[in-house]
Design a protein around this motif. Structure first.
Motif, PDB file in Angstrom:
ATOM      1  N   LEU A  45      -2.884  15.393  19.665  1.00 35.80           N
ATOM      2  CA  LEU A  45      -2.329  14.111  19.234  1.00 35.80           C
ATOM      3  C   LEU A  45      -3.413  13.086  18.925  1.00 35.80           C
ATOM      4  CD1 LEU A  45       0.648  13.946  21.748  1.00 35.80           C
ATOM      5  CD2 LEU A  45       0.872  14.012  19.252  1.00 35.80           C
ATOM      6  N   LEU A  82       3.893  10.604  24.996  1.00 37.77           N
ATOM      7  CA  LEU A  82       3.773   9.774  23.794  1.00 37.77           C
ATOM      8  C   LEU A  82       3.798   8.296  24.153  1.00 37.77           C
ATOM      9  CD1 LEU A  82       6.063  11.829  21.398  1.00 37.77           C
ATOM     10  CD2 LEU A  82       3.596  11.497  21.154  1.00 37.77           C
ATOM     11  N   VAL A  89       5.594   9.852  17.542  1.00 38.81           N
ATOM     12  CA  VAL A  89       5.870  11.175  16.969  1.00 38.81           C
ATOM     13  C   VAL A  89       7.305  11.581  17.288  1.00 38.81           C
ATOM     14  CG1 VAL A  89       5.200  13.615  16.990  1.00 38.81           C
ATOM     15  CG2 VAL A  89       3.455  11.829  17.182  1.00 38.81           C
TER      16      VAL A  89
END
Length: 294
Positions: A45, A82, A89
């Motif tokens: 990520l 996240l 995302v």
């Protein structure tokens, strides 16, 4: 006006722009299962050259130490991670358990249909699968024509590189044996990180803490180790980080293409035969410590 010179400059700019284009991937992770998944997810990520277009949750329902609704646990942890990163995302629920034994064997989930959707829209779709292959194989079962468009990177199995013998008795294959068989027999472009190669990723908790404990994200990841069912272990193998790192930077690994036996597809599969674990960890530390949440 020097038309030829201007045209050359335009071509150069276009070439530079193309070279900087992000690689798009779907990541399929059983994040709630082990300690290694969040480390791998953080690395992919935070990679500027990669765009994660979907983060799918995978189950580990077949395991004897599973939790009820294991896929839901992975989905929750994906969203939590996240949140720690401050990223938006898309997160999708996958199959709640392995594929069925007969009839329509597919597990129909948002994750499987996202794979189908992207494959129908694009020339090629890359998937990093860190756990059971249920979501990916279900997508191929639902829409067999997409198989030739899929490039799958997966951690699992043991490969004896001398005898070319493939064993499937480790954790990820056992979570859904039929899913693995289906993909081995399909036209997907398959890159496999065997566990007898990824085992080089063993690391001591003390060494990991020394490297990342000063960073808020590092503290979050270390807490995952602490809170795990066997969090008192002094050493652990961060399996999935090996696969993600090898995808991001091919120089960190070596690949051997092997034609598998008739019971394992009888076709060419790409197996990672070596990883540079030292430099994988160094790369991970640099990436994590440079992260500042906006």
């Amino acid at each position: 006006m020097n038309t030829s010179k201007n045209l050359s400059l335009l071509v150069l700019l276009l070439f530079m722009g193309a070279g900087q284009a992000q690689r798009q991937v779907i990541v399929d992770a059983d994040t709630g299962n082990e300690v290694d998944d969040p480390y791998a997810l953080v690395r992919i990520l935070l990679e500027p050259s990669v765009e994660v277009t979907a983060l799918n949750a995978a189950h580990w329902q077949t395991s004897h130490w599973t939790k009820p609704k294991s896929m839901e646990n992975s989905h929750r942890l994906n969203q939590q991670l996240l949140g720690e990163l401050g990223m938006g995302v898309r997160t999708l629920r996958g199959a709640p358990a392995r594929m069925y034994d007969w009839g329509d064997r597919a597990q129909h989930s948002a994750a499987a249909y996202e794979i189908v959707k992207q494959a129908r829209e694009k020339e090629e779709v890359t998937i990093l699968a860190l756990g059971a292959l249920t979501n990916v194989a279900s997508a191929v079962f639902i829409a067999p024509e997409i198989a030739k468009k899929l490039k799958i990177y997966w951690l699992g199995t043991t490969m004896d590189f001398e005898t070319k013998m493939l064993k499937r008795n480790d954790f990820n294959p056992l979570m859904d044996p039929y899913a693995l068989d289906l993909l081995l027999d399909s036209q997907v472009d398959f890159y496999i990180m065997p566990i007898n190669v990824a085992v080089d990723m063993e690391i001591a908790y003390a060494d990991l803490a020394k490297a990342i404990d000063t960073h808020p994200l590092g503290k979050f990841l270390l807490k995952r180790w602490d809170d795990h069912i066997d969090g008192s272990r002094e050493k652990r193998i961060l399996w999935d980080l090996a696969l993600v790192a090898a995808y991001i930077d091919p120089e960190l690994a070596k690949i051997q293409t092997i034609k598998t036996s008739p019971d394992s597809g009888n076709r060419d599969i790409h197996f990672f035969e070596h990883i540079d674990a030292k430099h994988i960890y160094q790369d991970f530390y640099r990436t994590l410590l440079a992260f500042e949440r906006k």
